[in-house]
Design an enzyme around this catalytic site. Structure first.
Site, PDB file in Angstrom:
ATOM      1  N   THR A  13      -3.997   3.864  -3.474  1.00 51.08           N
ATOM      2  CA  THR A  13      -4.623   2.684  -2.771  1.00 51.08           C
ATOM      3  C   THR A  13      -5.800   2.325  -3.058  1.00 51.08           C
ATOM      4  OG1 THR A  13      -4.881   1.791  -0.281  1.00 51.08           O
ATOM      5  CG2 THR A  13      -4.910   4.323  -0.692  1.00 51.08           C
TER       6      THR A  13
ATOM      7  N   GLU B  59       2.232  -5.741  -6.317  1.00 51.81           N
ATOM      8  CA  GLU B  59       2.948  -5.762  -5.196  1.00 51.81           C
ATOM      9  C   GLU B  59       3.723  -7.107  -5.257  1.00 51.81           C
ATOM     10  OE1 GLU B  59       0.747  -5.288  -1.547  1.00 51.81           O
ATOM     11  OE2 GLU B  59      -0.121  -3.397  -2.078  1.00 51.81           O
TER      12      GLU B  59
ATOM     13  N   ASP C  77       2.641   0.659   2.165  1.00 49.41           N
ATOM     14  CA  ASP C  77       2.520  -0.796   2.373  1.00 49.41           C
ATOM     15  C   ASP C  77       2.588  -1.093   4.068  1.00 49.41           C
ATOM     16  OD1 ASP C  77       1.910  -3.062   0.955  1.00 49.41           O
ATOM     17  OD2 ASP C  77       3.915  -4.117   1.488  1.00 49.41           O
TER      18      ASP C  77
ATOM     19  N   PHE D 104     -10.091  -1.173  10.299  1.00 50.34           N
ATOM     20  CA  PHE D 104     -10.145  -2.250   9.190  1.00 50.34           C
ATOM     21  C   PHE D 104      -9.252  -3.242   9.346  1.00 50.34           C
ATOM     22  CE2 PHE D 104      -7.028   1.037   8.076  1.00 50.34           C
ATOM     23  CZ  PHE D 104      -5.963   0.319   7.516  1.00 50.34           C
TER      24      PHE D 104
ATOM     25  N   ASP E 209      -7.636  -4.756  12.772  1.00 47.70           N
ATOM     26  CA  ASP E 209      -7.672  -3.960  13.994  1.00 47.70           C
ATOM     27  C   ASP E 209      -8.551  -4.547  15.090  1.00 47.70           C
ATOM     28  OD1 ASP E 209      -6.360  -1.729  13.147  1.00 47.70           O
ATOM     29  OD2 ASP E 209      -8.238  -0.703  12.346  1.00 47.70           O
TER      30      ASP E 209
ATOM     31  N   HIS F 224       1.167   2.698  14.100  1.00 44.88           N
ATOM     32  CA  HIS F 224       2.341   2.694  12.885  1.00 44.88           C
ATOM     33  C   HIS F 224       2.126   3.607  11.576  1.00 44.88           C
ATOM     34  CE1 HIS F 224      -1.153   0.120  11.960  1.00 44.88           C
ATOM     35  NE2 HIS F 224      -0.602  -0.237  10.688  1.00 44.88           N
TER      36      HIS F 224
HETATM   37  P1  ITT Z   1      -3.282  -1.106  -0.906  1.00 46.82           P
HETATM   38  O1  ITT Z   1      -3.929  -0.866  -2.187  1.00 46.82           O
HETATM   39  O2  ITT Z   1      -2.850   0.292  -0.305  1.00 46.82           O
HETATM   40  O3  ITT Z   1      -2.019  -1.898  -1.068  1.00 46.82           O
HETATM   41  P2  ITT Z   1      -4.050  -3.067   0.896  1.00 46.82           P
HETATM   42  O4  ITT Z   1      -5.257  -3.236   2.091  1.00 46.82           O
HETATM   43  O5  ITT Z   1      -3.748  -4.262   0.016  1.00 46.82           O
HETATM   44  O6  ITT Z   1      -4.157  -1.890   0.062  1.00 46.82           O
HETATM   45  P3  ITT Z   1      -1.360  -3.724   2.079  1.00 46.82           P
HETATM   46  O7  ITT Z   1      -0.851  -4.275   0.963  1.00 46.82           O
HETATM   47  O8  ITT Z   1      -0.487  -2.608   2.922  1.00 46.82           O
HETATM   48  O9  ITT Z   1      -2.985  -3.057   1.910  1.00 46.82           O
HETATM   49  O10 ITT Z   1      -1.805  -4.839   3.169  1.00 46.82           O
HETATM   50  C1  ITT Z   1      -1.760  -4.804   4.399  1.00 46.82           C
HETATM   51  C2  ITT Z   1      -2.769  -5.518   5.105  1.00 46.82           C
HETATM   52  O11 ITT Z   1      -2.518  -5.261   6.441  1.00 46.82           O
HETATM   53  C3  ITT Z   1      -4.186  -5.472   4.816  1.00 46.82           C
HETATM   54  O12 ITT Z   1      -4.895  -6.657   4.832  1.00 46.82           O
HETATM   55  C4  ITT Z   1      -4.841  -4.720   5.666  1.00 46.82           C
HETATM   56  O13 ITT Z   1      -5.999  -4.814   5.967  1.00 46.82           O
HETATM   57  C5  ITT Z   1      -3.835  -4.831   7.128  1.00 46.82           C
HETATM   58  N1  ITT Z   1      -3.432  -3.570   7.748  1.00 46.82           N
HETATM   59  C6  ITT Z   1      -2.844  -2.661   7.333  1.00 46.82           C
HETATM   60  N2  ITT Z   1      -2.605  -1.511   8.204  1.00 46.82           N
HETATM   61  C7  ITT Z   1      -3.677  -2.019   9.002  1.00 46.82           C
HETATM   62  C8  ITT Z   1      -4.072  -1.383  10.236  1.00 46.82           C
HETATM   63  O14 ITT Z   1      -3.680  -0.028  10.642  1.00 46.82           O
HETATM   64  N3  ITT Z   1      -4.966  -1.844  10.865  1.00 46.82           N
HETATM   65  C9  ITT Z   1      -5.603  -3.193  10.677  1.00 46.82           C
HETATM   66  N4  ITT Z   1      -5.207  -3.873   9.644  1.00 46.82           N
HETATM   67  C10 ITT Z   1      -4.137  -3.324   8.846  1.00 46.82           C
END
Ligand code: ITT
Length: 185
Positions: free
Chosen positions: A7, A36, A65, A139, A142, A167
């Site tokens: 990630t 993705e 994801d 992050f 949130d 989640h």
């Molecule tokens: P990866 O490299 O793991 O893909 P990413 O930040 O691109 O990291 P995702 O593709 O899963 O992550 O996108 C999820 C989006 O939703 C991303 O903008 C996150 O900041 C947000 N998100 C996911 N989980 C969250 C959480 O627990 N709290 C707040 N925002 C969250």
């Protein structure tokens, strides 16, 4: 045991470490960007990501994801959460929600673990989109998500507090349960 978490998101790694390391599982972040795909579900995105990574990353690894699904926006940003966060951001979401009476939303997390086969674990948390940004922890979305049963956002919680109800915390719990049943460590 040690497993890799592929990630680019340090917030996710912090949560996974806080949850898994006290249980004896060392988590090492691997920052490899994987494609993705545009898909209807987080599960499809995870499956495609693992297929792409499996010959490029040492075993054992997992990816995750996640997305925020807002009722009044018919599930948007959902599978487009990362892109939406980078483009219109929290202000953009609050603007879209300005006149919304229904502020209900949920976060969903899908963890995909690869050990030669793909294993998936999911978690969901329901709540509402707050009227304004609150808090500095965590992050992503949130600061604008208040989980049911609380009157503070995820960004006003510690990592442990958030993990206990979030989640990702729920998906990590399922993942850990599976690891315990299937591996000796
Ligand atoms: P990866 O490299 O793991 O893909 P990413 O930040 O691109 O990291 P995702 O593709 O899963 O992550 O996108 C999820 C989006 O939703 C991303 O903008 C996150 O900041 C947000 N998100 C996911 N989980 C969250 C959480 O627990 N709290 C707040 N925002 C969250």
């Amino acid at each position: 045991m040690k497993i890799f978490f592929v990630t680019s998101n340090r917030g996710k790694v912090k949560e996974a470490k806080a949850f898994l390391e006290p249980l004896g599982i060392k988590v090492k972040q691997l920052k490899i960007t994987y494609p993705e795909i545009q898909a209807d579900s987080l599960e499809e995105v995870v499956k495609f990501g693992i297929e792409w990574l499996k010959d490029r990353v040492p075993k054992y690894f997992f990816i995750e994801d996640s997305g925020l699904f807002i009722e009044a926006l018919n599930g948007f940003p959902g599978v487009y959460s990362a892109y939406t966060y980078k483009t219109i951001g929290l202000e953009g979401i609050l603007k879209l929600m300005e006149n919304a009476k229904n502020r209900r939303a949920y976060f969903k997390s899908v963890i995909g673990y690869y050990d030669g086969d793909i294993h998936m674990f999911t978690g969901v948390v329901h709540g509402v989109i707050s009227e304004e940004k609150k808090g500095t922890h965590g992050f992503g979305y949130d600061p604008i998500f208040t989980p049911d049963g609380y009157n503070k956002t995820f960004a006003e919680m510690t990592t442990d507090e958030k993990n206990a109800i979030s989640h990702r915390g729920k998906a990590l719990k399922e993942f850990h349960r599976w690891l315990k049943e299937n591996l000796k460590y």
